[in-house]
Design a protein around this motif. Sequence first.
Motif, mmCIF file in Angstrom:
data_model
loop_
_atom_site.group_PDB
_atom_site.id
_atom_site.type_symbol
_atom_site.label_atom_id
_atom_site.label_comp_id
_atom_site.label_asym_id
_atom_site.label_seq_id
_atom_site.Cartn_x
_atom_site.Cartn_y
_atom_site.Cartn_z
ATOM 1 N N ASN A 119 0.823 -1.210 0.000
ATOM 2 C CA ASN A 119 0.000 0.000 0.000
ATOM 3 C C ASN A 119 0.860 1.264 0.000
ATOM 4 O O ASN A 119 0.498 2.262 -0.627
ATOM 5 N N HIS A 120 2.010 1.226 0.663
ATOM 6 C CA HIS A 120 2.899 2.384 0.607
ATOM 7 C C HIS A 120 3.352 2.625 -0.833
ATOM 8 O O HIS A 120 3.318 3.758 -1.323
ATOM 9 N N LEU A 121 3.733 1.540 -1.508
ATOM 10 C CA LEU A 121 4.193 1.672 -2.894
ATOM 11 C C LEU A 121 3.054 2.080 -3.823
ATOM 12 O O LEU A 121 3.240 2.904 -4.717
ATOM 13 N N ARG A 122 1.861 1.497 -3.601
ATOM 14 C CA ARG A 122 0.722 1.912 -4.425
ATOM 15 C C ARG A 122 0.514 3.417 -4.279
ATOM 16 O O ARG A 122 0.287 4.125 -5.260
ATOM 17 N N ALA A 123 0.620 3.908 -3.029
ATOM 18 C CA ALA A 123 0.397 5.334 -2.773
ATOM 19 C C ALA A 123 1.451 6.192 -3.473
ATOM 20 O O ALA A 123 1.114 7.087 -4.249
ATOM 21 N N VAL A 124 2.712 5.911 -3.233
ATOM 22 C CA VAL A 124 3.755 6.803 -3.767
ATOM 23 C C VAL A 124 3.864 6.691 -5.295
ATOM 24 O O VAL A 124 4.339 7.617 -5.945
ATOM 25 N N CYS A 125 3.395 5.601 -5.869
ATOM 26 C CA CYS A 125 3.441 5.432 -7.328
ATOM 27 C C CYS A 125 2.150 5.878 -8.009
ATOM 28 O O CYS A 125 2.001 5.701 -9.221
ATOM 29 N N GLY A 126 1.211 6.430 -7.244
ATOM 30 C CA GLY A 126 -0.017 6.941 -7.853
ATOM 31 C C GLY A 126 -0.985 5.859 -8.268
ATOM 32 O O GLY A 126 -1.811 6.070 -9.156
ATOM 33 N N LEU A 127 -0.906 4.702 -7.627
ATOM 34 C CA LEU A 127 -1.812 3.591 -7.944
ATOM 35 C C LEU A 127 -2.952 3.561 -6.919
ATOM 36 O O LEU A 127 -2.812 4.107 -5.819
ATOM 37 N N PRO A 128 -4.074 2.911 -7.255
ATOM 38 C CA PRO A 128 -5.172 2.824 -6.280
ATOM 39 C C PRO A 128 -4.753 1.998 -5.069
ATOM 40 O O PRO A 128 -3.997 1.034 -5.204
ATOM 41 N N LEU A 129 -5.257 2.370 -3.895
ATOM 42 C CA LEU A 129 -4.923 1.634 -2.666
ATOM 43 C C LEU A 129 -5.675 0.313 -2.605
ATOM 44 O O LEU A 129 -6.744 0.167 -3.196
ATOM 45 N N GLY A 130 -5.101 -0.642 -1.870
ATOM 46 C CA GLY A 130 -5.756 -1.929 -1.654
ATOM 47 C C GLY A 130 -6.417 -1.972 -0.292
ATOM 48 O O GLY A 130 -6.131 -1.139 0.588
ATOM 49 N N SER A 131 -7.272 -2.954 -0.101
ATOM 50 C CA SER A 131 -7.992 -3.104 1.159
ATOM 51 C C SER A 131 -7.030 -3.295 2.326
ATOM 52 O O SER A 131 -6.040 -4.015 2.223
ATOM 53 N N ALA A 132 -7.348 -2.648 3.455
ATOM 54 C CA ALA A 132 -6.527 -2.768 4.665
ATOM 55 C C ALA A 132 -7.193 -3.684 5.685
ATOM 56 O O ALA A 132 -6.807 -3.706 6.855
ATOM 57 N N SER A 133 -8.157 -4.472 5.246
ATOM 58 C CA SER A 133 -8.854 -5.376 6.174
ATOM 59 C C SER A 133 -7.943 -6.487 6.653
ATOM 60 O O SER A 133 -7.104 -6.982 5.896
ATOM 61 N N ALA A 134 -8.161 -6.913 7.892
ATOM 62 C CA ALA A 134 -7.433 -8.069 8.424
ATOM 63 C C ALA A 134 -8.090 -9.339 7.897
ATOM 64 O O ALA A 134 -9.299 -9.395 7.716
ATOM 65 N N ARG A 135 -7.257 -10.357 7.638
ATOM 66 C CA ARG A 135 -7.792 -11.646 7.191
ATOM 67 C C ARG A 135 -8.223 -12.506 8.374
ATOM 68 O O ARG A 135 -8.971 -13.462 8.207
ATOM 69 N N GLY A 136 -7.707 -12.196 9.532
ATOM 70 C CA GLY A 136 -8.028 -12.975 10.728
ATOM 71 C C GLY A 136 -7.093 -12.559 11.841
ATOM 72 O O GLY A 136 -6.271 -11.657 11.673
ATOM 73 N N PRO A 137 -7.199 -13.196 13.018
ATOM 74 C CA PRO A 137 -6.338 -12.831 14.145
ATOM 75 C C PRO A 137 -4.872 -13.151 13.813
ATOM 76 O O PRO A 137 -4.558 -14.282 13.446
ATOM 77 N N THR A 138 -4.030 -12.156 13.933
ATOM 78 C CA THR A 138 -2.632 -12.278 13.504
ATOM 79 C C THR A 138 -1.711 -11.713 14.579
ATOM 80 O O THR A 138 -2.088 -10.782 15.286
ATOM 81 N N ALA A 139 -0.520 -12.284 14.675
ATOM 82 C CA ALA A 139 0.482 -11.737 15.589
ATOM 83 C C ALA A 139 1.836 -11.688 14.895
ATOM 84 O O ALA A 139 2.065 -12.410 13.918
ATOM 85 N N MET A 140 2.683 -10.817 15.381
ATOM 86 C CA MET A 140 4.034 -10.692 14.853
ATOM 87 C C MET A 140 4.995 -10.682 16.022
ATOM 88 O O MET A 140 4.816 -9.902 16.960
ATOM 89 N N LEU A 141 5.970 -11.576 16.000
ATOM 90 C CA LEU A 141 6.966 -11.651 17.062
ATOM 91 C C LEU A 141 8.327 -11.316 16.462
ATOM 92 O O LEU A 141 8.734 -11.923 15.464
ATOM 93 N N ASN A 142 9.011 -10.349 17.066
ATOM 94 C CA ASN A 142 10.340 -9.965 16.573
ATOM 95 C C ASN A 142 11.414 -10.922 17.067
ATOM 96 O O ASN A 142 11.345 -11.408 18.201
ATOM 97 N N PHE A 143 12.406 -11.162 16.223
ATOM 98 C CA PHE A 143 13.611 -11.874 16.638
ATOM 99 C C PHE A 143 14.714 -10.834 16.788
ATOM 100 O O PHE A 143 15.170 -10.256 15.802
ATOM 101 N N VAL A 144 15.112 -10.598 18.032
ATOM 102 C CA VAL A 144 16.069 -9.536 18.334
ATOM 103 C C VAL A 144 17.357 -10.159 18.868
ATOM 104 O O VAL A 144 17.318 -10.913 19.836
ATOM 105 N N GLY A 145 18.465 -9.881 18.210
ATOM 106 C CA GLY A 145 19.772 -10.347 18.697
ATOM 107 C C GLY A 145 20.117 -11.771 18.327
ATOM 108 O O GLY A 145 21.293 -12.140 18.271
ATOM 109 N N HIS A 146 19.097 -12.593 18.079
ATOM 110 C CA HIS A 146 19.328 -14.010 17.813
ATOM 111 C C HIS A 146 18.183 -14.562 16.959
ATOM 112 O O HIS A 146 17.018 -14.315 17.254
ATOM 113 N N MET A 147 18.530 -15.301 15.890
ATOM 114 C CA MET A 147 17.504 -15.932 15.040
ATOM 115 C C MET A 147 17.365 -17.392 15.465
ATOM 116 O O MET A 147 18.354 -18.130 15.449
ATOM 117 N N PRO A 148 16.161 -17.821 15.827
ATOM 118 C CA PRO A 148 15.990 -19.263 16.070
ATOM 119 C C PRO A 148 16.128 -20.017 14.735
ATOM 120 O O PRO A 148 15.964 -19.420 13.674
#
Lengths: 362, 362
Positions: free
Chosen positions: A281-310
């Motif tokens: 969506n950032h690229l669509r915006a800066v390139c003058g393209l139509p934006l895409g839906s920002a809806s969530a597909r379902g419950p989602t989480a993001m966990l960062n790996f800091v300092g060490h990759m499992p």
Amino acid sequence: MKVGVLGAGQLGRMLALAGYPLGLRFCFLDPAAGSPASALAEHVVAPWGDAQALTQLAECDVVTFEFENVPVETVEMLATRTQVCPGAKALAVARDRLHEKTAFQELGIPTAKFAAVDDAAGLASALSEVGLPAVLKTRCFGYDGKGQHVIRSAADADAAWRALGGQPLLLEAFVTFSRELSLIAVRSRSGDTRFYPLVENEHREGILHLSRAPARNLDPAQQTRAEEHARRLLERLSYVGVLTLELFEVGGTLFANEIAPRVHNSGHWTIEGAETSQFENHLRAVCGLPLGSASARGPTAMLNFVGHMPPAARVLGIAGAHLHDYGKLPRARRKLGHVTLCGASPADLEAKIAEALALLEP
Amino acid sequence: MKVGVLGAGQLGRMLALAGYPLGLRFCFLDPAAGSPASALAEHVVAPWGDAQALTQLAECDVVTFEFENVPVETVEMLATRTQVCPGAKALAVARDRLHEKTAFQELGIPTAKFAAVDDAAGLASALSEVGLPAVLKTRCFGYDGKGQHVIRSAADADAAWRALGGQPLLLEAFVTFSRELSLIAVRSRSGDTRFYPLVENEHREGILHLSRAPARNLDPAQQTRAEEHARRLLERLSYVGVLTLELFEVGGTLFANEIAPRVHNSGHWTIEGAETSQFENHLRAVCGLPLGSASARGPTAMLNFVGHMPPAARVLGIAGAHLHDYGKLPRARRKLGHVTLCGASPADLEAKIAEALALLEP
């Protein structure tokens, strides 16, 4: 269409990964050789002010940034030669906490009490204005909790001044919040806007640790309020691209903490968790393209790996896990990658989060 | 981990896009400069048999291919120096229609009657064995309908022989099918398997035009049967990676048409439409990582852009549309890109397909 990007870190890498399918080409500028984006795109390794490098960037159809702390002169020079999105104005506000807080105030967006601090005497008067506890922060260049000092007593004030004095500072009232939220917003060249559902963020040692999206028990009225705040900011700044608004939830009120004029770590879940990712969506915006839906597909989480990759095999052993390895060398407190977890239900998501957290145990 | 890929077309490009988040690096070999993958990865431009190029590829931890018609010697040489997945055995079967059909027959997988044709006399006896109508096909190197000739009469047989004679051929009974389906299957190094839902494919002028996934009105028993066929093939070939099985639906029976020993155009919908894309699962398999879920997220379609790319802004103006531009120069009958359409319901998907088809009108 060719997109120039200032900064070639993991945000740039994920921008390129989202942009190639749109038929975009990329040129990154970053002084650090071997930056994450360099594995998959043209990377000009040069200082921010290098004339030849800037000429290369200026040949792009549009220039954007994944790192806002580039010299103002770099951005201003590029803006005279090509389109820069979001523009220098947005950047100037977002990179200076005083301008940022002033904008919140002017737009009627609740925020903690604050006062500028330019010298030791200024700190004393700011403390009497803002009260205790408070946080002394650098106005510019702070990230991941760096450049901040909590002041609970007069002694703390001296220590904070010794640590941070000598540069433009801001004193803010310490906000006791129930949780931290963020809103990823995007505005197109034609003024169209989209807002992702509010994200709930947990930090560890000042670094984003875990995001849940949509935020748990999200009150639709709160989502609407956050969107209204973000819309006012986007319009005031004539903003084009993704803007991140960080918020504190204090009782029923949302206090604006800060904005980031770019794609944001708390939006990484959108790659798998939303209809259209923040990067696309950032690229669509800066390139003058139509934006895409920002809806969530379902419950989602993001966990960062800091300092060490499992190990990748362990991460991918979790059902519904999507690994993102930025290809960086390990270093303490360094963001090396993340995992996105997609849940069939909120309870299923919590079980997956527990599995993923176990990967971080030594 | 570094992955070598023979072929640097759009399949290779999408492999790289799926592989970077896993922390993989890539080296492509393809004689054609400027191939789609070259925009985003190391690309060795050299003939398939070039010794120095093969040495570079052999330095990769694993080598795979996105184009199966590379010389056998290339694959055999690489297999002596590094891991090649899927292996030379699978490749030898998949690239020769006679071996392929024989494997179907030996494994009890229904397929059209067939006979090898090595000379003009062989064609006559094959015709009497197989009957009319029939299709004369080259045993190797056929794709997108090339190297095929339908025979409905004795006169057609002469024309077919003139067009294709002089190389190893196969005559197959012409199958009158209700629809074409395909199954994308994947097998890991440890023998674990995953199967995507059956895809329903429509062709235009011998080139894939539109895929719907899951196939409409999919009978679970048919899905099970297709999976059984694919599982037998995967095990017989000690296969590692994605294998595509193309099928004809004839009444209640599934006839195996051919296999492709690689990711496949009819699996492009999986990028947005499945939990894990075919590209990611292929890489997980060949790199010895656990496989991801092959479940569909919802009704999805994929429309190819052949010979001409519609403007990106028009494609992205369709809600739920995801554009994939391969960065290729336009040419008649050339696959330049595709769009994935995600529907909230089968009816919603059909409405989006209609919108996308309108983009192809002149």
